[in-house]
Design a protein around this motif. Structure first.
Motif, PDB file in Angstrom:
ATOM      1  N   ASP A   1       0.837  -1.205   0.000  1.00 40.27           N
ATOM      2  CA  ASP A   1       0.000   0.000   0.000  1.00 40.27           C
ATOM      3  C   ASP A   1       0.870   1.253   0.000  1.00 40.27           C
ATOM      4  O   ASP A   1       2.095   1.178  -0.189  1.00 40.27           O
ATOM      5  CB  ASP A   1      -0.962  -0.005   1.188  1.00 40.27           C
ATOM      6  CG  ASP A   1      -0.240  -0.031   2.533  1.00 40.27           C
ATOM      7  OD1 ASP A   1       0.999   0.203   2.566  1.00 40.27           O
ATOM      8  OD2 ASP A   1      -0.899  -0.281   3.548  1.00 40.27           O
ATOM      9  N   ALA A   2       0.254   2.398   0.212  1.00 39.77           N
ATOM     10  CA  ALA A   2       0.982   3.665   0.151  1.00 39.77           C
ATOM     11  C   ALA A   2       2.103   3.727   1.183  1.00 39.77           C
ATOM     12  O   ALA A   2       3.120   4.405   0.969  1.00 39.77           O
ATOM     13  CB  ALA A   2       0.009   4.829   0.356  1.00 39.77           C
ATOM     14  N   ALA A   3       1.932   3.011   2.287  1.00 38.63           N
ATOM     15  CA  ALA A   3       2.947   3.020   3.344  1.00 38.63           C
ATOM     16  C   ALA A   3       3.967   1.893   3.158  1.00 38.63           C
ATOM     17  O   ALA A   3       4.870   1.738   3.971  1.00 38.63           O
ATOM     18  CB  ALA A   3       2.282   2.904   4.714  1.00 38.63           C
TER      19      ALA A   3
ATOM     20  N   LEU B   1      -4.573  -4.637   0.383  1.00 36.50           N
ATOM     21  CA  LEU B   1      -3.378  -3.972   0.907  1.00 36.50           C
ATOM     22  C   LEU B   1      -2.288  -3.898  -0.164  1.00 36.50           C
ATOM     23  O   LEU B   1      -1.483  -2.961  -0.174  1.00 36.50           O
ATOM     24  CB  LEU B   1      -2.844  -4.720   2.132  1.00 36.50           C
ATOM     25  CG  LEU B   1      -3.616  -4.545   3.443  1.00 36.50           C
ATOM     26  CD1 LEU B   1      -3.018  -5.430   4.521  1.00 36.50           C
ATOM     27  CD2 LEU B   1      -3.585  -3.075   3.867  1.00 36.50           C
ATOM     28  N   GLU B   2      -2.254  -4.868  -1.051  1.00 30.15           N
ATOM     29  CA  GLU B   2      -1.311  -4.861  -2.169  1.00 30.15           C
ATOM     30  C   GLU B   2      -1.956  -4.119  -3.339  1.00 30.15           C
ATOM     31  O   GLU B   2      -2.981  -4.538  -3.873  1.00 30.15           O
ATOM     32  CB  GLU B   2      -0.962  -6.297  -2.580  1.00 30.15           C
ATOM     33  CG  GLU B   2      -0.186  -6.422  -3.881  1.00 30.15           C
ATOM     34  CD  GLU B   2       1.071  -5.571  -3.907  1.00 30.15           C
ATOM     35  OE1 GLU B   2       1.146  -4.667  -4.763  1.00 30.15           O
ATOM     36  OE2 GLU B   2       1.962  -5.807  -3.065  1.00 30.15           O
ATOM     37  N   ARG B   3      -1.369  -2.991  -3.721  1.00 31.10           N
ATOM     38  CA  ARG B   3      -1.965  -2.149  -4.763  1.00 31.10           C
ATOM     39  C   ARG B   3      -2.097  -2.868  -6.110  1.00 31.10           C
ATOM     40  O   ARG B   3      -2.897  -2.471  -6.944  1.00 31.10           O
ATOM     41  CB  ARG B   3      -1.147  -0.866  -4.930  1.00 31.10           C
ATOM     42  CG  ARG B   3       0.214  -1.065  -5.604  1.00 31.10           C
ATOM     43  CD  ARG B   3       1.023   0.213  -5.665  1.00 31.10           C
ATOM     44  NE  ARG B   3       1.574   0.538  -4.351  1.00 31.10           N
ATOM     45  CZ  ARG B   3       2.323   1.615  -4.106  1.00 31.10           C
ATOM     46  NH1 ARG B   3       2.609   2.456  -5.088  1.00 31.10           N
ATOM     47  NH2 ARG B   3       2.790   1.843  -2.901  1.00 31.10           N
ATOM     48  N   TYR B   4      -1.282  -3.902  -6.305  1.00 27.09           N
ATOM     49  CA  TYR B   4      -1.320  -4.617  -7.576  1.00 27.09           C
ATOM     50  C   TYR B   4      -2.132  -5.914  -7.500  1.00 27.09           C
ATOM     51  O   TYR B   4      -1.982  -6.798  -8.340  1.00 27.09           O
ATOM     52  CB  TYR B   4       0.106  -4.937  -8.052  1.00 27.09           C
ATOM     53  CG  TYR B   4       0.915  -3.713  -8.414  1.00 27.09           C
ATOM     54  CD1 TYR B   4       0.303  -2.508  -8.760  1.00 27.09           C
ATOM     55  CD2 TYR B   4       2.311  -3.749  -8.403  1.00 27.09           C
ATOM     56  CE1 TYR B   4       1.046  -1.389  -9.085  1.00 27.09           C
ATOM     57  CE2 TYR B   4       3.070  -2.634  -8.738  1.00 27.09           C
ATOM     58  CZ  TYR B   4       2.430  -1.453  -9.073  1.00 27.09           C
ATOM     59  OH  TYR B   4       3.180  -0.340  -9.404  1.00 27.09           O
ATOM     60  N   TYR B   5      -3.019  -5.999  -6.496  1.00 28.13           N
ATOM     61  CA  TYR B   5      -3.866  -7.176  -6.338  1.00 28.13           C
ATOM     62  C   TYR B   5      -5.133  -7.049  -7.175  1.00 28.13           C
ATOM     63  O   TYR B   5      -5.615  -5.941  -7.434  1.00 28.13           O
ATOM     64  CB  TYR B   5      -4.230  -7.345  -4.858  1.00 28.13           C
ATOM     65  CG  TYR B   5      -5.310  -8.366  -4.578  1.00 28.13           C
ATOM     66  CD1 TYR B   5      -5.080  -9.730  -4.775  1.00 28.13           C
ATOM     67  CD2 TYR B   5      -6.572  -7.960  -4.120  1.00 28.13           C
ATOM     68  CE1 TYR B   5      -6.068 -10.665  -4.516  1.00 28.13           C
ATOM     69  CE2 TYR B   5      -7.561  -8.890  -3.853  1.00 28.13           C
ATOM     70  CZ  TYR B   5      -7.313 -10.240  -4.063  1.00 28.13           C
ATOM     71  OH  TYR B   5      -8.295 -11.164  -3.816  1.00 28.13           O
ATOM     72  N   ASP B   6      -5.679  -8.171  -7.589  1.00 29.39           N
ATOM     73  CA  ASP B   6      -6.941  -8.267  -8.319  1.00 29.39           C
ATOM     74  C   ASP B   6      -6.778  -7.742  -9.763  1.00 29.39           C
ATOM     75  O   ASP B   6      -5.682  -7.415 -10.194  1.00 29.39           O
ATOM     76  CB  ASP B   6      -8.054  -7.527  -7.586  1.00 29.39           C
ATOM     77  CG  ASP B   6      -9.426  -8.148  -7.833  1.00 29.39           C
ATOM     78  OD1 ASP B   6      -9.526  -9.092  -8.644  1.00 29.39           O
ATOM     79  OD2 ASP B   6     -10.406  -7.690  -7.218  1.00 29.39           O
ATOM     80  N   TYR B   7      -7.875  -7.663 -10.486  1.00 40.16           N
ATOM     81  CA  TYR B   7      -7.821  -7.295 -11.901  1.00 40.16           C
ATOM     82  C   TYR B   7      -7.259  -5.895 -12.108  1.00 40.16           C
ATOM     83  O   TYR B   7      -6.313  -5.691 -12.872  1.00 40.16           O
ATOM     84  CB  TYR B   7      -9.218  -7.385 -12.526  1.00 40.16           C
ATOM     85  CG  TYR B   7      -9.799  -8.770 -12.538  1.00 40.16           C
ATOM     86  CD1 TYR B   7      -9.263  -9.767 -13.341  1.00 40.16           C
ATOM     87  CD2 TYR B   7     -10.900  -9.082 -11.736  1.00 40.16           C
ATOM     88  CE1 TYR B   7      -9.802 -11.048 -13.358  1.00 40.16           C
ATOM     89  CE2 TYR B   7     -11.445 -10.349 -11.741  1.00 40.16           C
ATOM     90  CZ  TYR B   7     -10.894 -11.332 -12.550  1.00 40.16           C
ATOM     91  OH  TYR B   7     -11.427 -12.594 -12.560  1.00 40.16           O
ATOM     92  N   SER B   8      -7.852  -4.925 -11.424  1.00 44.46           N
ATOM     93  CA  SER B   8      -7.395  -3.548 -11.618  1.00 44.46           C
ATOM     94  C   SER B   8      -5.967  -3.373 -11.122  1.00 44.46           C
ATOM     95  O   SER B   8      -5.183  -2.613 -11.695  1.00 44.46           O
ATOM     96  CB  SER B   8      -8.340  -2.562 -10.911  1.00 44.46           C
ATOM     97  OG  SER B   8      -8.391  -2.833  -9.521  1.00 44.46           O
ATOM     98  N   GLY B   9      -5.614  -4.108 -10.064  1.00 45.07           N
ATOM     99  CA  GLY B   9      -4.255  -4.016  -9.542  1.00 45.07           C
ATOM    100  C   GLY B   9      -3.227  -4.576 -10.509  1.00 45.07           C
ATOM    101  O   GLY B   9      -2.162  -3.982 -10.725  1.00 45.07           O
TER     102      GLY B   9
END
Length: 652
Positions: A107-109, A119-127
């Motif tokens: 995440d940002a932190a 929490l992981e910004r690159y998780y899931d489809y959009s991530g």
């Protein structure tokens, strides 16, 4: 009745907000030059470990298509070695986090790196798409709607507001690329929705009426029970997926038809359980030199910790190997084309890997062709060979004997009596040169065109002492007008014309003075061999039982050839060289440059090709009489045709 798994029928599909299926796609930036064939070494973005579109389909597809080799069923290690760094949320605890989580950011932190959660910004489809858009990866594995949902001003987060869909492209299975709107034709697999599955002996109409009445009563707001919600039970997707909007009936069909060929193949690529992989791969050997080479191979592989380990088991012949493999006593053997046919047709074996004989040869095989002189006044066709003079490299040559004779048998031009093919051929052609080891009881007509050595000795012998022996000799027989047609490899004309052969007989020969006879009755230029040939001769194949994991077999051989495939490697053992064992083509053909995956050629018929299989079936169609039975021998063609085994030259 078929087995339990095959007797399942799909009754209802669970329609969600995206319909009854979606498409798993591979997305890249349009400015990149990445294709499906150049993914090795690039950085990858995945929706999450074991997610369908982001992991299962792309990884399964890469394994099943042979692009990604997996040794010992260790898929995670294979993926970590294949890509040049990835973000696979959920892979932090796998032991391969260094590679599979390398591109993740948290995440940002900076918290939650590689977590299988928001929490992981690159998780899931959009991530996963964000991972690509921000340059953390070179390819993103997502679903077909992901790009369009996160570009052209459709997304609120700042990272995607300026993104344009036209700046991205899809990777197609055929190596091309397409616009992101063309996902119906350019995808890795269509992923079917969840389905209600019943046995084939179940009353489907009754089940449908029950569930249809249930969704009518319990999918409305305010109903005491919500059929498509698991919120009241503190879980998700209980019985039905929570995102289901309705159950819709589909035409009665098998589970295979519902899942689709692409998805089934992708899933098949992942069906490799390390715990069910045998400790040893028992390799069949048929001679003392092969035993020696196989023993050295087993030791060399073991020292490099390659899995499964090799164990060498002896058999009396290739056919004995097939029988013992079918019986579960041995696991693998490398076989030439005609033995591959017998292994598949009679013993149910399947190819696990094949040989490639030239670095730039994508087909790993060659073509059998019928060559004639260009002559406008006598332009006979393949169907007009009766009474002509024929030139052959030798008895038992795949391109020079097996294929042309098989083709003539299949077309009905040869009708042997009592399985006597030799006599039938001798009576079909007016004269021939078919060099042979032992001419005893050999029809004189089959040696009539042979010339022997420079002194006229050794006429018709199966060696270079006969000037018309081998592919070069058969072409010389035609070039010197001894014969009207030569049955050779497609490369033979080019090897002996236009200055490529310095021998006096070949001086001045031009390739344009020769033509090919095509199966459709036409003639073609010698350069058109791919479209005008009698058959494509397949390379040797490693054959195994159908319950053997072919991906594990190829994974072992692929890793091994990286260490031992080069004749100049410094690891001591050479897979494709038999010179140290006083033999030729031991375990593998010495001309092999690499082992290759079978890919879509997963059956013996697909591996051999339709023309080659048809030619062999032409041979098989001849039923030997009881009187001919004592002449039978062990190799495939002698076994089926009653030819003495000592006459054959199968390596030609």
């Amino acid at each position: 009745m078929r087995g339990p798994s095959a007797a399942l029928w799909v009754l209802l599909a669970l329609r969600t907000e995206v319909g009854t299926s979606y498409y798993a796609v591979a997305v890249v930036k349009r400015s990149s030059n990445v294709t499906i064939n150049s993914l090795e070494g690039v950085r990858s973005c995945h929706t999450g470990l074991n997610r369908t579109a982001g992991w299962n389909v792309p990884v399964g597809y890469l394994v099943e298509s042979g692009r990604l080799s997996v040794m010992g069923c260790d898929v995670l290690k294979a993926v970590s070695d294949y890509f040049g760094g990835s973000c696979v949320p959920g892979a932090a605890e796998t032991g391969h986090a260094d590679s599979l989580c390398r591109q993740c950011r948290g995440d940002a932190a900076g918290d939650g790196v590689c977590d299988k959660s928001p929490l992981e910004r690159y998780y899931d489809y959009s991530g996963a798409f964000r991972c690509l858009a921000e340059g953390a990866g070179d390819v993103a594995f997502v679903k077909h709607s992901t790009v369009l949902e996160n570009t052209d001003g459709r997304t609120l987060p700042s990272w995607g507001q300026a993104l344009l869909s036209q700046d991205f492209a899809l990777l197609c299975r055929d190596g091309s690329r397409a616009d992101v709107t063309e996902w119906r034709r350019c995808h890795l697999a269509r992923v079917p929705a969840h389905a209600v599955v019943v046995r084939s002996d179940t009353d489907g109409g009754l089940v449908f009426r029950l569930l249809n009445e249930g969704q009518r009563l319990f999918s409305q707001e305010g109903s005491s029970f919500q059929m498509f919600s698991s919120e009241a039970y503190g879980q998700k997707n209980l019985l039905f997926k929570d995102s289901t909007s309705e159950l819709v009936p589909i035409a009665t069909q098998t589970y295979e038809a519902w899942l689709g060929r692409e998805y089934l193949h992708a899933v098949k690529g992942l069906l490799c359980d390390p715990n069910r992989l045998p400790h040893y791969l028992r390799w069949c050997v048929v001679s003392t030199p092969e035993i020696q080479k196989c023993g050295d191979m087993a030791v060399a592989f073991s020292r490099q910790r390659l899995k499964p380990e090799i164990q060498c088991v002896s058999a009396e012949s290739p056919q004995h190997c097939m029988e013992r493999i079918q019986a579960g006593q041995i696991d693998a053997v490398t076989l030439r084309g005609e033995d591959t046919y017998l292994a598949g047709q009679k013993h149910g074996l399947v190819p696990a890997a094949g040989e490639r004989y030239a670095p730039d040869d994508t087909s790993s095989s060659y073509f059998a062709v019928a060559v004639v002189k260009r002559n406008s006044s006598d332009a006979f066709s393949l169907d007009e060979l009766r009474g002509r003079r024929s030139c052959h490299p030798g008895l038992g040559s795949p391109a020079g004997w097996d294929i042309p004779v098989g083709a003539l048998l299949q077309r009905g031009f040869l009708r042997p009596r009592d399985c006597d093919v030799l006599t039938a051929v001798s009576q079909f052609f007016s004269a021939s040169c078919v060099p042979v080891n032992n001419a005893k009881n050999y029809p004189a007509s089959l040696c009539a065109l042979c010339v022997g050595d420079e002194r006229g000795r050794n006429k018709c012998v199966g060696s270079s002492q006969e000037r018309y022996y081998g592919h070069r000799g058969a072409f010389r027989c035609l070039a010197e007008s001894a014969g009207d047609v030569a049955f050779v490899k497609h490369t033979t004309v080019f090897d002996n014309t236009n200055g490529h052969n310095s021998e006096p007989w070949a001086a001045g020969l031009r390739s344009e003075d020769y033509e090919l006879l095509c199966p459709n009755g036409a003639r073609a230029e010698v350069s058109q061999f791919a479209a005008c040939n009698l058959a494509q001769i397949p390379p040797h194949a490693v054959m195994v039982r159908p319950d053997t994991n072919v991906y594990a077999v190829y994974g072992l051989l692929d890793k091994a050839q990286d260490l031992f495939g080069d004749d100049h490697n410094k690891n001591g053992f050479r897979m494709y060289d038999s010179s140290n064992y006083h033999g030729q083509d031991l375990l593998f053909k010495d001309a092999t440059t690499r082992m290759v995956p079978v890919r879509e050629k997963a059956t013996y018929r697909e591996w051999l090709g339709p023309d080659y299989a048809a030619a062999l079936e032409g041979m098989l169609s001849q039923q030997c009489s009881g009187a001919a039975a004592p002449r039978l021998s062990s190799p495939l063609l002698p076994l089926l045709l009653g030819l003495p085994a000592g006459l054959l030259h199968p390596a030609l």
